[in-house]
Design a protein around this motif. Structure first.
Motif, PDB file in Angstrom:
ATOM      1  N   ASP A  96       0.823  -1.212   0.000  1.00  0.00           N
ATOM      2  CA  ASP A  96       0.000   0.000   0.000  1.00  0.00           C
ATOM      3  C   ASP A  96       0.853   1.256   0.000  1.00  0.00           C
ATOM      4  O   ASP A  96       0.520   2.246  -0.655  1.00  0.00           O
ATOM      5  N   MET A 107       0.042   2.669   7.503  1.00  0.00           N
ATOM      6  CA  MET A 107      -0.588   1.642   6.672  1.00  0.00           C
ATOM      7  C   MET A 107      -0.525   0.261   7.337  1.00  0.00           C
ATOM      8  O   MET A 107      -1.323  -0.618   7.031  1.00  0.00           O
ATOM      9  N   THR A 186      -4.319   2.217  -6.822  1.00  0.00           N
ATOM     10  CA  THR A 186      -3.822   1.406  -5.695  1.00  0.00           C
ATOM     11  C   THR A 186      -4.362  -0.017  -5.776  1.00  0.00           C
ATOM     12  O   THR A 186      -5.100  -0.456  -4.897  1.00  0.00           O
ATOM     13  N   SER A 189      -2.351  -4.270  -3.551  1.00  0.00           N
ATOM     14  CA  SER A 189      -2.634  -5.106  -2.374  1.00  0.00           C
ATOM     15  C   SER A 189      -3.920  -5.911  -2.572  1.00  0.00           C
ATOM     16  O   SER A 189      -4.059  -7.006  -2.013  1.00  0.00           O
TER      17      SER A 189
END
Ligand code: NAD
Length: 490
Positions: A96, A107, A186, A189
Protein backbone atom coordinates in the motif's frame (compact mmCIF):
# COMPACT_ATOMS: atom_id res chain seq x y z
CA UNK A 1 12.01 1.75 -1.40
CA UNK A 2 15.36 -0.04 -1.70
CA UNK A 3 17.66 0.15 -4.71
CA UNK A 4 16.97 -3.51 -5.45
CA UNK A 5 13.25 -2.88 -5.63
CA UNK A 6 13.81 0.09 -7.93
CA UNK A 7 15.73 -2.09 -10.38
CA UNK A 8 13.20 -4.91 -10.36
CA UNK A 9 11.75 -5.24 -13.90
CA UNK A 10 8.20 -4.00 -14.20
CA UNK A 11 5.82 -6.93 -14.54
CA UNK A 12 2.05 -7.24 -14.91
CA UNK A 13 0.32 -8.53 -11.81
CA UNK A 14 -2.66 -10.75 -12.66
CA UNK A 15 -6.27 -10.19 -11.67
CA UNK A 16 -8.34 -12.96 -10.10
CA UNK A 17 -11.39 -14.35 -11.85
CA UNK A 18 -13.07 -17.61 -10.88
CA UNK A 19 -10.24 -18.42 -8.47
CA UNK A 20 -7.60 -18.18 -11.22
CA UNK A 21 -5.09 -15.62 -12.36
CA UNK A 22 -6.39 -13.61 -15.29
CA UNK A 23 -5.31 -10.84 -17.63
CA UNK A 24 -7.55 -8.44 -19.50
CA UNK A 25 -9.29 -10.14 -22.44
CA UNK A 26 -7.76 -7.57 -24.79
CA UNK A 27 -4.38 -7.60 -23.01
CA UNK A 28 -4.60 -3.93 -21.92
CA UNK A 29 -2.72 -2.84 -18.82
CA UNK A 30 -2.42 0.20 -16.56
CA UNK A 31 0.83 1.44 -15.01
CA UNK A 32 1.14 1.58 -11.23
CA UNK A 33 3.09 4.68 -10.23
CA UNK A 34 4.71 5.14 -6.84
CA UNK A 35 3.57 8.68 -5.94
CA UNK A 36 6.52 9.28 -3.63
CA UNK A 37 9.14 8.54 -6.28
CA UNK A 38 7.35 8.92 -9.61
CA UNK A 39 8.49 5.44 -10.66
CA UNK A 40 6.36 2.92 -12.51
CA UNK A 41 6.57 -0.09 -10.23
CA UNK A 42 4.17 -2.58 -11.84
CA UNK A 43 1.39 -2.99 -14.35
CA UNK A 44 -1.97 -4.49 -13.82
CA UNK A 45 -4.77 -5.50 -16.15
CA UNK A 46 -7.38 -3.10 -17.43
CA UNK A 47 -10.43 -5.36 -17.17
CA UNK A 48 -12.95 -5.28 -20.02
CA UNK A 49 -16.71 -5.82 -19.99
CA UNK A 50 -16.01 -9.42 -21.06
CA UNK A 51 -13.81 -9.88 -17.97
CA UNK A 52 -16.60 -8.51 -15.79
CA UNK A 53 -18.95 -10.98 -17.39
CA UNK A 54 -16.53 -13.85 -16.75
CA UNK A 55 -16.31 -12.87 -13.08
CA UNK A 56 -20.10 -12.74 -12.83
CA UNK A 57 -20.48 -16.17 -14.46
CA UNK A 58 -17.91 -17.68 -12.09
CA UNK A 59 -19.52 -15.91 -9.14
CA UNK A 60 -23.00 -17.16 -10.01
CA UNK A 61 -21.82 -20.74 -10.20
CA UNK A 62 -19.86 -20.54 -6.95
CA UNK A 63 -22.62 -18.73 -5.06
CA UNK A 64 -25.07 -21.57 -5.79
CA UNK A 65 -22.87 -23.88 -3.70
CA UNK A 66 -21.89 -21.25 -1.16
CA UNK A 67 -25.44 -20.29 -0.21
CA UNK A 68 -26.02 -23.93 0.78
CA UNK A 69 -23.14 -23.93 3.28
CA UNK A 70 -23.83 -23.61 6.99
CA UNK A 71 -23.07 -20.37 8.83
CA UNK A 72 -20.26 -22.21 10.63
CA UNK A 73 -18.64 -23.22 7.34
CA UNK A 74 -18.74 -19.66 6.04
CA UNK A 75 -17.38 -18.43 9.32
CA UNK A 76 -14.47 -20.89 9.19
CA UNK A 77 -13.47 -19.67 5.72
CA UNK A 78 -13.45 -16.03 6.83
CA UNK A 79 -11.40 -16.87 9.90
CA UNK A 80 -8.88 -18.83 7.82
CA UNK A 81 -8.50 -15.84 5.49
CA UNK A 82 -8.10 -13.47 8.45
CA UNK A 83 -5.31 -15.67 9.82
CA UNK A 84 -3.41 -15.63 6.52
CA UNK A 85 -3.76 -11.86 6.24
CA UNK A 86 -2.48 -11.44 9.78
CA UNK A 87 0.60 -13.46 8.82
CA UNK A 88 1.23 -11.16 5.82
CA UNK A 89 0.37 -7.83 7.44
CA UNK A 90 3.83 -6.30 7.09
CA UNK A 91 4.10 -7.18 3.40
CA UNK A 92 0.61 -5.87 2.66
CA UNK A 93 1.39 -2.56 4.34
CA UNK A 94 4.45 -2.19 2.13
CA UNK A 95 2.40 -2.75 -1.00
CA UNK A 96 0.00 0.00 0.00
CA UNK A 97 2.84 2.40 0.77
CA UNK A 98 4.33 1.88 -2.68
CA UNK A 99 0.94 2.53 -4.29
CA UNK A 100 -0.51 5.39 -2.28
CA UNK A 101 2.38 7.18 -0.57
CA UNK A 102 1.03 7.08 2.99
CA UNK A 103 3.55 6.44 5.79
CA UNK A 104 4.38 2.81 6.55
CA UNK A 105 3.64 3.12 10.24
CA UNK A 106 0.09 4.19 9.41
CA UNK A 107 -0.59 1.64 6.67
CA UNK A 108 0.53 -1.18 8.93
CA UNK A 109 -2.63 -0.73 10.96
CA UNK A 110 -4.84 -1.30 7.92
CA UNK A 111 -4.22 -5.02 7.53
CA UNK A 112 -4.99 -5.42 11.26
CA UNK A 113 -8.29 -3.64 10.78
CA UNK A 114 -9.17 -5.92 7.86
CA UNK A 115 -8.37 -8.95 10.02
CA UNK A 116 -10.66 -7.64 12.77
CA UNK A 117 -13.42 -7.04 10.28
CA UNK A 118 -13.19 -10.55 8.80
CA UNK A 119 -13.29 -12.03 12.29
CA UNK A 120 -16.18 -9.78 13.32
CA UNK A 121 -18.36 -10.92 10.40
CA UNK A 122 -17.22 -14.52 10.85
CA UNK A 123 -18.66 -14.27 14.36
CA UNK A 124 -21.92 -12.81 13.09
CA UNK A 125 -22.92 -15.49 10.59
CA UNK A 126 -25.18 -17.17 13.16
CA UNK A 127 -26.87 -13.85 13.87
CA UNK A 128 -28.32 -13.62 10.38
CA UNK A 129 -31.80 -14.40 11.65
CA UNK A 130 -35.23 -13.67 10.31
CA UNK A 131 -38.41 -13.09 12.28
CA UNK A 132 -41.61 -14.95 13.04
CA UNK A 133 -44.61 -12.67 12.92
CA UNK A 134 -47.83 -13.32 14.86
CA UNK A 135 -50.78 -14.20 12.63
CA UNK A 136 -53.64 -16.55 13.59
CA UNK A 137 -53.56 -19.74 15.66
CA UNK A 138 -53.12 -21.98 12.63
CA UNK A 139 -50.84 -19.79 10.55
CA UNK A 140 -47.30 -18.59 10.75
CA UNK A 141 -45.40 -15.92 8.88
CA UNK A 142 -41.63 -15.95 8.93
CA UNK A 143 -38.79 -14.27 7.08
CA UNK A 144 -35.87 -15.71 5.19
CA UNK A 145 -32.80 -13.53 4.63
CA UNK A 146 -31.44 -14.65 1.29
CA UNK A 147 -28.22 -13.66 -0.48
CA UNK A 148 -28.31 -11.74 -3.77
CA UNK A 149 -25.97 -14.08 -5.66
CA UNK A 150 -23.17 -11.92 -7.09
CA UNK A 151 -22.54 -8.52 -5.51
CA UNK A 152 -19.88 -5.93 -6.35
CA UNK A 153 -17.91 -3.43 -4.34
CA UNK A 154 -16.01 -0.50 -5.83
CA UNK A 155 -13.47 1.03 -3.46
CA UNK A 156 -11.20 4.13 -3.28
CA UNK A 157 -7.46 4.64 -2.97
CA UNK A 158 -6.96 5.88 0.57
CA UNK A 159 -6.98 2.57 2.48
CA UNK A 160 -6.46 0.09 -0.34
CA UNK A 161 -5.98 -3.18 1.50
CA UNK A 162 -8.22 -2.40 4.42
CA UNK A 163 -11.15 -1.74 2.09
CA UNK A 164 -10.38 -4.63 -0.27
CA UNK A 165 -10.20 -7.24 2.48
CA UNK A 166 -12.64 -5.96 5.05
CA UNK A 167 -15.35 -5.26 2.48
CA UNK A 168 -15.57 -8.85 1.27
CA UNK A 169 -16.44 -10.07 4.77
CA UNK A 170 -20.13 -9.14 5.01
CA UNK A 171 -21.09 -10.21 1.46
CA UNK A 172 -19.41 -13.60 1.87
CA UNK A 173 -20.76 -14.12 5.38
CA UNK A 174 -24.26 -13.54 3.98
CA UNK A 175 -23.77 -16.21 1.30
CA UNK A 176 -22.89 -14.13 -1.79
CA UNK A 177 -20.08 -14.17 -4.29
CA UNK A 178 -18.28 -10.83 -4.41
CA UNK A 179 -16.41 -8.82 -7.03
CA UNK A 180 -13.98 -6.15 -5.80
CA UNK A 181 -12.72 -3.33 -7.98
CA UNK A 182 -9.90 -1.41 -6.30
CA UNK A 183 -8.87 2.09 -7.31
CA UNK A 184 -6.77 2.25 -10.49
CA UNK A 185 -4.17 4.09 -8.38
CA UNK A 186 -3.82 1.41 -5.69
CA UNK A 187 -4.58 -2.06 -7.01
CA UNK A 188 -1.55 -3.98 -5.84
CA UNK A 189 -2.63 -5.11 -2.37
CA UNK A 190 -6.08 -6.15 -3.63
CA UNK A 191 -4.39 -8.37 -6.22
CA UNK A 192 -2.27 -9.86 -3.47
CA UNK A 193 -5.47 -10.49 -1.54
CA UNK A 194 -6.72 -12.51 -4.51
CA UNK A 195 -3.55 -14.57 -4.35
CA UNK A 196 -3.74 -15.11 -0.59
CA UNK A 197 -7.41 -16.04 -0.79
CA UNK A 198 -7.00 -18.46 -3.70
CA UNK A 199 -6.47 -21.55 -1.56
CA UNK A 200 -8.97 -20.53 1.10
CA UNK A 201 -12.07 -19.05 -0.52
CA UNK A 202 -13.84 -21.50 -2.85
CA UNK A 203 -13.03 -20.75 -6.50
CA UNK A 204 -15.26 -18.16 -8.12
CA UNK A 205 -16.60 -16.62 -4.95
CA UNK A 206 -14.10 -13.78 -4.98
CA UNK A 207 -13.01 -11.96 -8.12
CA UNK A 208 -10.65 -9.00 -8.12
CA UNK A 209 -11.01 -6.88 -11.24
CA UNK A 210 -8.65 -3.98 -11.85
CA UNK A 211 -9.20 -1.02 -14.14
CA UNK A 212 -10.42 2.53 -14.47
CA UNK A 213 -13.72 3.64 -13.04
CA UNK A 214 -15.31 4.90 -16.25
CA UNK A 215 -14.55 1.61 -18.03
CA UNK A 216 -14.20 -1.40 -15.73
CA UNK A 217 -16.18 0.22 -12.92
CA UNK A 218 -18.93 1.25 -15.28
CA UNK A 219 -19.15 -2.27 -16.77
CA UNK A 220 -19.60 -3.64 -13.25
CA UNK A 221 -22.27 -1.10 -12.38
CA UNK A 222 -24.18 -1.82 -15.60
CA UNK A 223 -23.92 -5.60 -15.50
CA UNK A 224 -27.54 -6.78 -15.37
CA UNK A 225 -26.80 -9.77 -13.11
CA UNK A 226 -25.22 -7.64 -10.38
CA UNK A 227 -28.21 -6.40 -8.41
CA UNK A 228 -26.35 -5.26 -5.31
CA UNK A 229 -23.60 -2.64 -5.55
CA UNK A 230 -21.69 -0.94 -2.78
CA UNK A 231 -19.53 2.05 -3.59
CA UNK A 232 -16.98 3.91 -1.48
CA UNK A 233 -15.68 7.07 -3.11
CA UNK A 234 -16.55 10.64 -3.98
CA UNK A 235 -20.07 12.04 -3.97
CA UNK A 236 -19.98 12.92 -7.66
CA UNK A 237 -18.95 9.39 -8.64
CA UNK A 238 -21.60 8.01 -6.30
CA UNK A 239 -24.30 9.97 -8.08
CA UNK A 240 -23.00 8.86 -11.49
CA UNK A 241 -23.12 5.24 -10.29
CA UNK A 242 -26.67 5.62 -9.02
CA UNK A 243 -27.72 6.99 -12.42
CA UNK A 244 -25.85 4.34 -14.42
CA UNK A 245 -27.23 1.52 -12.26
CA UNK A 246 -30.75 2.87 -12.58
CA UNK A 247 -30.45 3.04 -16.35
CA UNK A 248 -30.04 -0.75 -16.45
CA UNK A 249 -32.29 -2.13 -13.72
CA UNK A 250 -33.58 -1.52 -10.23
CA UNK A 251 -30.48 -2.17 -8.14
CA UNK A 252 -29.58 -1.93 -4.48
CA UNK A 253 -26.86 0.72 -4.36
CA UNK A 254 -25.28 1.80 -1.10
CA UNK A 255 -22.90 4.74 -1.07
CA UNK A 256 -20.14 5.69 1.39
CA UNK A 257 -19.12 9.10 0.12
CA UNK A 258 -17.16 12.20 1.00
CA UNK A 259 -17.33 14.60 3.88
CA UNK A 260 -16.51 18.12 5.04
CA UNK A 261 -16.77 17.20 8.65
CA UNK A 262 -16.91 19.70 11.51
CA UNK A 263 -14.92 19.46 14.74
CA UNK A 264 -16.50 21.91 17.16
CA UNK A 265 -14.72 23.16 20.28
CA UNK A 266 -16.79 24.88 22.96
CA UNK A 267 -15.01 27.19 25.44
CA UNK A 268 -15.31 24.74 28.36
CA UNK A 269 -13.40 21.99 26.50
CA UNK A 270 -10.03 20.73 27.60
CA UNK A 271 -7.88 22.82 25.28
CA UNK A 272 -4.81 20.58 25.03
CA UNK A 273 -6.94 17.51 24.27
CA UNK A 274 -8.97 19.39 21.69
CA UNK A 275 -5.85 20.78 19.95
CA UNK A 276 -4.44 17.26 19.64
CA UNK A 277 -7.79 15.99 18.37
CA UNK A 278 -8.02 18.74 15.74
CA UNK A 279 -4.66 17.60 14.39
CA UNK A 280 -5.41 13.88 14.60
CA UNK A 281 -8.94 14.23 13.25
CA UNK A 282 -7.60 15.86 10.12
CA UNK A 283 -5.68 12.65 9.34
CA UNK A 284 -2.58 14.53 8.21
CA UNK A 285 -0.91 11.15 8.63
CA UNK A 286 -2.75 10.06 5.46
CA UNK A 287 -2.20 13.52 3.98
CA UNK A 288 -5.79 14.35 4.91
CA UNK A 289 -7.06 11.70 2.49
CA UNK A 290 -9.80 10.33 4.65
CA UNK A 291 -13.56 10.62 4.28
CA UNK A 292 -14.00 11.10 8.02
CA UNK A 293 -11.36 13.84 8.33
CA UNK A 294 -12.61 16.73 10.42
CA UNK A 295 -11.53 19.27 7.82
CA UNK A 296 -13.57 22.15 9.26
CA UNK A 297 -12.51 23.34 12.70
CA UNK A 298 -15.00 25.50 14.57
CA UNK A 299 -13.61 27.08 17.74
CA UNK A 300 -15.46 29.36 20.16
CA UNK A 301 -14.22 32.93 19.81
CA UNK A 302 -13.18 33.11 23.52
CA UNK A 303 -10.42 30.54 22.95
CA UNK A 304 -10.00 30.85 19.18
CA UNK A 305 -6.72 32.75 18.97
CA UNK A 306 -4.63 30.66 21.43
CA UNK A 307 -6.18 27.49 20.02
CA UNK A 308 -5.14 28.35 16.46
CA UNK A 309 -1.62 29.29 17.58
CA UNK A 310 -1.15 26.03 19.53
CA UNK A 311 -2.52 23.95 16.66
CA UNK A 312 -0.44 25.75 14.04
CA UNK A 313 2.72 25.17 16.03
CA UNK A 314 1.92 21.48 16.55
CA UNK A 315 1.18 20.96 12.86
CA UNK A 316 4.42 22.71 11.93
CA UNK A 317 6.31 20.04 13.89
CA UNK A 318 4.94 17.12 11.85
CA UNK A 319 7.69 15.33 9.98
CA UNK A 320 7.23 15.04 6.21
CA UNK A 321 9.32 12.34 4.61
CA UNK A 322 9.60 9.26 2.50
CA UNK A 323 6.62 7.00 3.29
CA UNK A 324 8.90 3.98 3.75
CA UNK A 325 10.75 5.76 6.56
CA UNK A 326 9.50 4.64 9.99
CA UNK A 327 9.77 8.15 11.42
CA UNK A 328 7.70 9.80 8.69
CA UNK A 329 4.47 11.31 9.95
CA UNK A 330 3.10 12.63 6.68
CA UNK A 331 3.91 11.24 3.24
CA UNK A 332 2.98 11.78 -0.38
CA UNK A 333 -0.39 12.65 -1.91
CA UNK A 334 -1.67 9.72 -3.99
CA UNK A 335 -1.24 11.08 -7.51
CA UNK A 336 -0.65 14.15 -9.65
CA UNK A 337 -4.36 14.94 -10.06
CA UNK A 338 -4.97 14.93 -6.34
CA UNK A 339 -1.76 16.91 -5.79
CA UNK A 340 -2.87 19.61 -8.23
CA UNK A 341 -6.27 19.69 -6.58
CA UNK A 342 -4.69 20.31 -3.17
CA UNK A 343 -2.48 23.05 -4.59
CA UNK A 344 -5.49 24.64 -6.24
CA UNK A 345 -7.36 24.77 -2.93
CA UNK A 346 -4.38 26.30 -1.14
CA UNK A 347 -4.45 29.03 -3.76
CA UNK A 348 -8.24 29.38 -3.40
CA UNK A 349 -7.79 29.79 0.37
CA UNK A 350 -5.33 32.61 -0.18
CA UNK A 351 -7.50 34.24 -2.85
CA UNK A 352 -10.51 34.05 -0.55
CA UNK A 353 -8.60 35.93 2.12
CA UNK A 354 -8.17 33.13 4.67
CA UNK A 355 -5.16 33.49 7.01
CA UNK A 356 -2.45 30.87 6.38
CA UNK A 357 -1.16 29.65 9.75
CA UNK A 358 0.86 26.54 8.85
CA UNK A 359 2.03 24.73 5.73
CA UNK A 360 0.67 25.90 2.43
CA UNK A 361 3.77 24.78 0.60
CA UNK A 362 4.86 21.82 -1.49
CA UNK A 363 8.20 20.07 -1.02
CA UNK A 364 10.34 19.43 -4.06
CA UNK A 365 13.99 19.17 -2.97
CA UNK A 366 16.10 16.11 -2.20
CA UNK A 367 14.01 13.09 -1.21
CA UNK A 368 10.87 15.01 -2.23
CA UNK A 369 12.04 15.76 -5.78
CA UNK A 370 9.86 13.25 -7.65
CA UNK A 371 6.85 12.91 -5.35
CA UNK A 372 3.70 14.80 -4.43
CA UNK A 373 4.47 16.26 -1.02
CA UNK A 374 2.42 19.03 0.56
CA UNK A 375 3.07 20.29 4.08
CA UNK A 376 0.13 19.91 6.50
CA UNK A 377 -1.77 23.14 6.09
CA UNK A 378 -3.94 25.21 8.42
CA UNK A 379 -5.99 28.20 7.31
CA UNK A 380 -7.71 30.38 9.94
CA UNK A 381 -10.53 32.94 9.66
CA UNK A 382 -12.09 30.93 6.84
CA UNK A 383 -15.47 32.22 5.70
CA UNK A 384 -17.96 29.36 6.35
CA UNK A 385 -19.55 29.98 2.96
CA UNK A 386 -16.27 30.04 1.01
CA UNK A 387 -15.12 27.23 -1.25
CA UNK A 388 -12.38 26.30 1.23
CA UNK A 389 -15.05 25.66 3.86
CA UNK A 390 -17.63 24.07 1.60
CA UNK A 391 -15.82 21.70 -0.77
CA UNK A 392 -14.14 18.40 0.02
CA UNK A 393 -10.43 18.75 -0.75
CA UNK A 394 -9.38 15.27 0.37
CA UNK A 395 -5.93 16.61 1.15
CA UNK A 396 -3.97 18.02 4.12
CA UNK A 397 -5.80 21.34 4.33
CA UNK A 398 -7.71 22.26 7.49
CA UNK A 399 -10.08 25.24 7.50
CA UNK A 400 -10.61 26.92 10.89
CA UNK A 401 -13.26 29.48 11.78
CA UNK A 402 -14.59 31.08 14.98
CA UNK A 403 -18.16 31.02 16.31
CA UNK A 404 -19.94 32.97 19.05
CA UNK A 405 -22.67 30.66 20.34
CA UNK A 406 -24.29 27.22 20.02
CA UNK A 407 -26.72 28.28 17.30
CA UNK A 408 -24.00 29.73 15.14
CA UNK A 409 -21.81 26.65 15.60
CA UNK A 410 -24.69 24.42 14.55
CA UNK A 411 -25.59 26.58 11.58
CA UNK A 412 -22.01 26.45 10.31
CA UNK A 413 -21.63 22.73 11.09
CA UNK A 414 -24.77 21.88 9.13
CA UNK A 415 -24.20 24.41 6.36
CA UNK A 416 -22.59 22.05 3.83
CA UNK A 417 -23.88 19.45 1.37
CA UNK A 418 -22.17 16.65 3.31
CA UNK A 419 -23.03 14.88 6.57
CA UNK A 420 -20.62 12.07 7.34
CA UNK A 421 -18.93 12.62 10.73
CA UNK A 422 -18.84 15.34 13.37
CA UNK A 423 -16.90 15.81 16.56
CA UNK A 424 -17.67 18.00 19.56
CA UNK A 425 -15.46 18.97 22.48
CA UNK A 426 -17.17 20.21 25.62
CA UNK A 427 -17.39 19.36 29.32
CA UNK A 428 -21.12 20.10 29.31
CA UNK A 429 -23.31 17.00 29.10
CA UNK A 430 -26.17 19.17 27.88
CA UNK A 431 -24.18 20.77 25.06
CA UNK A 432 -22.74 17.41 24.02
CA UNK A 433 -26.11 15.69 23.76
CA UNK A 434 -27.80 18.67 22.11
CA UNK A 435 -25.07 18.82 19.49
CA UNK A 436 -25.14 15.06 18.89
CA UNK A 437 -28.89 15.31 18.35
CA UNK A 438 -28.83 18.42 16.16
CA UNK A 439 -25.81 17.93 13.93
CA UNK A 440 -26.46 16.49 10.46
CA UNK A 441 -24.02 13.57 10.41
CA UNK A 442 -24.11 9.79 10.44
CA UNK A 443 -21.43 9.41 13.09
CA UNK A 444 -20.66 11.74 16.00
CA UNK A 445 -17.76 11.75 18.44
CA UNK A 446 -17.92 13.53 21.80
CA UNK A 447 -14.53 14.47 23.27
CA UNK A 448 -12.95 12.05 20.79
CA UNK A 449 -12.26 11.88 17.09
CA UNK A 450 -11.47 9.41 14.27
CA UNK A 451 -12.17 6.21 16.21
CA UNK A 452 -14.07 3.46 14.44
CA UNK A 453 -15.38 0.57 16.51
CA UNK A 454 -16.45 -2.72 14.95
CA UNK A 455 -20.10 -3.33 15.54
CA UNK A 456 -21.07 0.33 15.36
CA UNK A 457 -22.61 1.43 12.11
CA UNK A 458 -20.73 3.96 9.98
CA UNK A 459 -22.20 5.99 7.14
CA UNK A 460 -23.46 9.36 6.09
CA UNK A 461 -26.50 11.54 5.59
CA UNK A 462 -27.12 14.13 2.84
CA UNK A 463 -24.49 13.88 0.07
CA UNK A 464 -22.28 11.69 2.25
CA UNK A 465 -24.18 8.59 1.36
CA UNK A 466 -26.80 5.92 1.82
CA UNK A 467 -26.48 2.84 4.00
CA UNK A 468 -24.46 1.82 7.04
CA UNK A 469 -21.32 -0.31 7.26
CA UNK A 470 -19.11 -1.89 9.92
CA UNK A 471 -22.01 -3.27 11.97
CA UNK A 472 -24.65 -5.97 11.61
CA UNK A 473 -26.49 -3.56 9.28
CA UNK A 474 -23.82 -4.18 6.66
CA UNK A 475 -24.28 -7.95 6.90
CA UNK A 476 -28.06 -7.68 6.60
CA UNK A 477 -27.69 -5.33 3.62
CA UNK A 478 -26.21 -8.24 1.63
CA UNK A 479 -29.45 -10.20 1.99
CA UNK A 480 -32.97 -9.80 0.67
CA UNK A 481 -35.86 -10.59 3.01
CA UNK A 482 -38.60 -12.94 1.92
CA UNK A 483 -41.78 -13.39 3.95
CA UNK A 484 -43.33 -16.85 4.01
CA UNK A 485 -46.96 -17.23 4.99
CA UNK A 486 -47.83 -20.75 6.07
CA UNK A 487 -51.28 -22.13 6.83
CA UNK A 488 -51.29 -25.25 8.99
CA UNK A 489 -54.90 -24.95 10.10
CA UNK A 490 -56.49 -28.37 10.65
P1 NAD B 1 -13.48 8.20 -6.75
O1 NAD B 1 -14.92 8.45 -6.64
O2 NAD B 1 -12.71 8.96 -7.77
O3 NAD B 1 -13.18 6.65 -7.10
C1 NAD B 1 -13.56 5.62 -6.24
C2 NAD B 1 -13.67 4.32 -7.03
O4 NAD B 1 -14.70 4.47 -7.99
C3 NAD B 1 -12.41 3.95 -7.81
O5 NAD B 1 -12.25 2.54 -7.75
C4 NAD B 1 -12.75 4.38 -9.23
O6 NAD B 1 -12.06 3.65 -10.22
C5 NAD B 1 -14.24 4.09 -9.26
N1 NAD B 1 -15.00 4.86 -10.26
C6 NAD B 1 -14.75 6.11 -10.69
N2 NAD B 1 -15.68 6.47 -11.62
C7 NAD B 1 -16.52 5.42 -11.75
C8 NAD B 1 -17.67 5.18 -12.55
N3 NAD B 1 -18.16 6.09 -13.38
N4 NAD B 1 -18.30 3.99 -12.45
C9 NAD B 1 -17.84 3.05 -11.59
N5 NAD B 1 -16.75 3.21 -10.82
C10 NAD B 1 -16.10 4.39 -10.89
O7 NAD B 1 -12.86 8.38 -5.31
P2 NAD B 1 -11.33 8.33 -4.84
O8 NAD B 1 -10.66 9.56 -5.33
O9 NAD B 1 -10.74 7.01 -5.13
O10 NAD B 1 -11.52 8.41 -3.24
C11 NAD B 1 -11.74 9.59 -2.58
C12 NAD B 1 -13.20 9.78 -2.23
O11 NAD B 1 -13.68 8.65 -1.50
C13 NAD B 1 -13.42 10.97 -1.31
O12 NAD B 1 -14.54 11.70 -1.72
C14 NAD B 1 -13.66 10.32 0.04
O13 NAD B 1 -14.35 11.11 0.96
C15 NAD B 1 -14.38 9.08 -0.33
N6 NAD B 1 -14.31 8.05 0.71
C16 NAD B 1 -15.44 7.77 1.45
C17 NAD B 1 -15.38 6.83 2.48
C18 NAD B 1 -16.58 6.54 3.35
O14 NAD B 1 -16.57 5.54 4.07
N7 NAD B 1 -17.62 7.37 3.34
C19 NAD B 1 -14.17 6.17 2.76
C20 NAD B 1 -13.05 6.49 1.98
C21 NAD B 1 -13.13 7.41 0.96
Amino acid sequence: MTDTAVRTPVTTAPMWIGGREAFASDGATIDAVNPATGQVTARFPHATAADVDAAVTAGKRASEEWKRTSPEERSAVLIALADVIADHAAELAQLDVIDNGSPIREMRRDAGMAVDSLRYYAGLTLQLRGETIPTTYGRINYTLLQPFGVVARIIPFNHPFMFAASKIAAPLAAGNAVIIKPSEHTSRSALRLGELAAGIIPAGLLSILTGYGHTTGDAIVRHPAIRRLAFIGSADTGRAIQAAAASVAVKHVTLELGGKNPLVVFPDADMATAVQAAQRGMNFTWQGQSCGSTSRLLVHRDIYQPFIEALGSSIDHMRSGSPVDESTETGSIVNSLQFEKVRKYIQIGQDEGARLIAGGITLSDGEFAHGYFVRPTLFADVDPDSRLAQEEIFGPVLAAMPFDDYDEALRIANGVRYGLTASVFTESVRTAHRFARDVEAGYVWVNEVSKHVHGTAFGGVKDSGIGREEGIEELISYTQPKNVHLNFEE
